[in-house]
Design a protein around this motif. Sequence first.
Motif, short mmCIF file in Angstrom:
data_model
loop_
_atom_site.label_atom_id
_atom_site.label_comp_id
_atom_site.label_asym_id
_atom_site.label_seq_id
_atom_site.Cartn_x
_atom_site.Cartn_y
_atom_site.Cartn_z
N THR A 240 0.82 -1.21 0.00
CA THR A 240 0.00 0.00 0.00
C THR A 240 0.86 1.25 0.00
N VAL A 241 1.85 1.30 0.87
CA VAL A 241 2.67 2.50 1.01
C VAL A 241 3.54 2.72 -0.22
N LEU A 242 4.13 1.67 -0.74
CA LEU A 242 5.07 1.81 -1.85
C LEU A 242 4.40 1.71 -3.22
N GLY A 243 3.09 1.45 -3.23
CA GLY A 243 2.39 1.35 -4.51
C GLY A 243 2.81 0.16 -5.34
N LEU A 244 3.14 -0.94 -4.68
CA LEU A 244 3.60 -2.13 -5.39
C LEU A 244 2.42 -2.91 -5.97
N VAL A 245 2.67 -3.55 -7.10
CA VAL A 245 1.65 -4.39 -7.72
C VAL A 245 1.57 -5.70 -6.95
N GLY A 246 0.36 -6.08 -6.54
CA GLY A 246 0.18 -7.30 -5.76
C GLY A 246 0.63 -8.54 -6.51
N ARG A 247 1.29 -9.43 -5.82
CA ARG A 247 1.77 -10.66 -6.47
C ARG A 247 0.62 -11.53 -6.94
N ASP A 248 -0.51 -11.50 -6.23
CA ASP A 248 -1.66 -12.30 -6.67
C ASP A 248 -2.13 -11.86 -8.04
N LEU A 249 -2.18 -10.54 -8.27
CA LEU A 249 -2.59 -10.04 -9.58
C LEU A 249 -1.62 -10.50 -10.67
N LEU A 250 -0.33 -10.44 -10.40
CA LEU A 250 0.66 -10.84 -11.39
C LEU A 250 0.54 -12.33 -11.71
N LEU A 251 0.43 -13.16 -10.68
CA LEU A 251 0.34 -14.60 -10.91
C LEU A 251 -0.98 -14.98 -11.56
N ASP A 252 -2.08 -14.28 -11.20
CA ASP A 252 -3.36 -14.53 -11.85
C ASP A 252 -3.29 -14.20 -13.34
N THR A 253 -2.56 -13.13 -13.68
CA THR A 253 -2.42 -12.74 -15.08
C THR A 253 -1.67 -13.80 -15.87
N ILE A 254 -0.58 -14.30 -15.30
CA ILE A 254 0.19 -15.33 -15.99
C ILE A 254 -0.62 -16.62 -16.09
N GLN A 255 -1.44 -16.89 -15.07
CA GLN A 255 -2.32 -18.06 -15.12
C GLN A 255 -3.32 -17.93 -16.27
N ALA A 256 -3.88 -16.72 -16.45
CA ALA A 256 -4.84 -16.49 -17.54
C ALA A 256 -4.18 -16.70 -18.90
N VAL A 257 -2.93 -16.28 -19.03
CA VAL A 257 -2.20 -16.50 -20.29
C VAL A 257 -1.98 -17.99 -20.51
N ALA A 258 -1.57 -18.69 -19.46
CA ALA A 258 -1.33 -20.13 -19.59
C ALA A 258 -2.61 -20.87 -19.97
N ASP A 259 -3.76 -20.42 -19.42
CA ASP A 259 -5.04 -21.05 -19.73
C ASP A 259 -5.64 -20.55 -21.04
N GLU A 260 -4.98 -19.55 -21.64
CA GLU A 260 -5.51 -18.90 -22.85
C GLU A 260 -6.93 -18.41 -22.62
N ASP A 261 -7.13 -17.81 -21.46
CA ASP A 261 -8.44 -17.30 -21.03
C ASP A 261 -8.51 -15.82 -21.35
N LEU A 262 -9.01 -15.48 -22.54
CA LEU A 262 -9.05 -14.09 -22.98
C LEU A 262 -9.94 -13.21 -22.10
N PRO A 263 -11.15 -13.66 -21.71
CA PRO A 263 -11.96 -12.82 -20.82
C PRO A 263 -11.25 -12.51 -19.51
N ALA A 264 -10.57 -13.49 -18.95
CA ALA A 264 -9.85 -13.25 -17.69
C ALA A 264 -8.74 -12.24 -17.88
N ALA A 265 -8.06 -12.26 -19.04
CA ALA A 265 -6.99 -11.30 -19.30
C ALA A 265 -7.54 -9.88 -19.31
N PHE A 266 -8.69 -9.68 -19.97
CA PHE A 266 -9.32 -8.35 -19.97
C PHE A 266 -9.73 -7.95 -18.56
N ALA A 267 -10.29 -8.88 -17.81
CA ALA A 267 -10.75 -8.57 -16.45
C ALA A 267 -9.58 -8.19 -15.55
N LEU A 268 -8.47 -8.86 -15.68
CA LEU A 268 -7.31 -8.57 -14.84
C LEU A 268 -6.70 -7.22 -15.20
#
Length: 561
Positions: A240-268
Amino acid sequence: MSYQVIARKWRPQKFDDVVGQQAVTRTLRNALSSRRLAQAFVFAGPRGVGKTTTARILARALNCLKGPTPDPCGNCDACIEIAEGRDIDVLEIDAATHTGVDNVRDVIIAGLGIVPVRDRYKVFIIDEAHQLSTPSFNALLKSIEEPPPHVVFMMATTELDKIPETVISRSQVYEFRPISTRAIAEQLRRIVDAEDIAVGDESLQLIARDADGSMRDAQSKLDQVIAFAGTTIGGEDVATVLGLVGRDLLLDTIQAVADEDLPAAFALAGRAVEMGYDLRLVCRELSRVVRDLLVLSVDPSRITDPEIAGEGERERLRALGGRFSREDFLRAFDLLTRAEAEIRGAAQPRYHLEMALLRWIYLRKLVPIEELITSLNVAPGNVASLFRGTPQDDRRAPQPEPGRAPSPVAASPAVMSGSRGASPAGDAGFKDALLAEIRKSKVVFYNTVVAQAQKIEVAADRVTFSFNPAQRALRDAFEQNRAWIESIAQQATGRKIAVASVQSESAAPPSGAPGTGDAPPKAEKRSTDKKQALREQALADAGVQALLEVFPAEIRDVEEM
């Protein structure tokens, strides 16, 4: 006593305290021990890595009551006053303020002939030396080359290339390196333990990683987090203080790419915007995770390295790494680096991030040119040799595109997720689920071999694929993958399923879904036999196989030339 910020309170007071610059400090210690001392030093490197601090320690080592010594006592008047910045014989000059040649003459050159009031050496520490003007450097040249024996120059700079060569050639140059994340985190641990601050190692890793090699930046960020969270700090406080991107968001994004889930990519991408993240930072952090996954693919033992993965995310990173090839990671890193640059000046950064994620998904369909060349060199007609890889080898095989091969099966919502222990004969959707999973994992193998089967029969614990006499090459290709198909069938049912292929006597071409057994009318049989033979010959050609692997196409008709 007023509060003192961590960066000043924990400033190193001796060479051994300087973190991550062993090459520099060891050289200086040896020079002091052997009395092989230069009279001009240039300390160059990124911000916050210890340049000015090392210059002060060197000044103390030169002027200590016990010196010159590599280990200043820290108790004599010279050591104390230099550490506090009030020694009359040690002058710290901000080159950004004293840029002009007149200032250099008045502050430095005019005082060179005056012997030290108390100390052994008169020391001039010029911070941000690259800010000096060219006339100022010219005025200093003679003094730097042949200073009085009681004078030592120390110049600190973050831009060595802006220091004139004439000055560099007259000085000893020491290059400071960015400090490793591990070393910064270890130093932060020593600080928080001494300050009675409760904070986990993963939170310190986040701060150290965000400091980007600068110890001073890391200490300032730690001060900022303490001001926000108090004496108990969690990972969310740091993010919160440093404005860092949450690791969950990053890993969820890579998961969406691995699953080839286009709607999830837009949602993320939308979630990143809603959370107020700088999308350039999102791309940068994604590229960092891609780099970490590539490192793990090369050296899996580094999964325990805290710089690569926190303890709570190691299993997920290991699983994600298995979904990509090294070529995938290299292409993704280049793609994300370009996306970060594009977003910098974009009117709609979100669109660029979304398109980057979609390109990443489609880039995974590419086949390395080495594999394509190898496939083209396979002997014509040896289709089976193109399908000898494991399912993992087909991770980049293109998925079905609109307008490609007609879908011979209705994809079941519960693909391969049937009840464990169920009998195939009792599960009406087993065959469709099996075909759907084959198509998902090996689309080219499915379209060119499985979809050409004349009949697929499910009975008890056995699945039989029938091929006509003209499909001998296709049956050979099927046999090469039979063990893999059996493993898929076993996963679906929880029991061993035998998969077999037979050569039927009928030579009728397939029509409709695989295994329907439909044959063309007798009046057309004579005209289609030749077409079918030509089609089988085309499908068995190595060059055709390679093209189908790369391009989203299908063979709709064949013609003899």
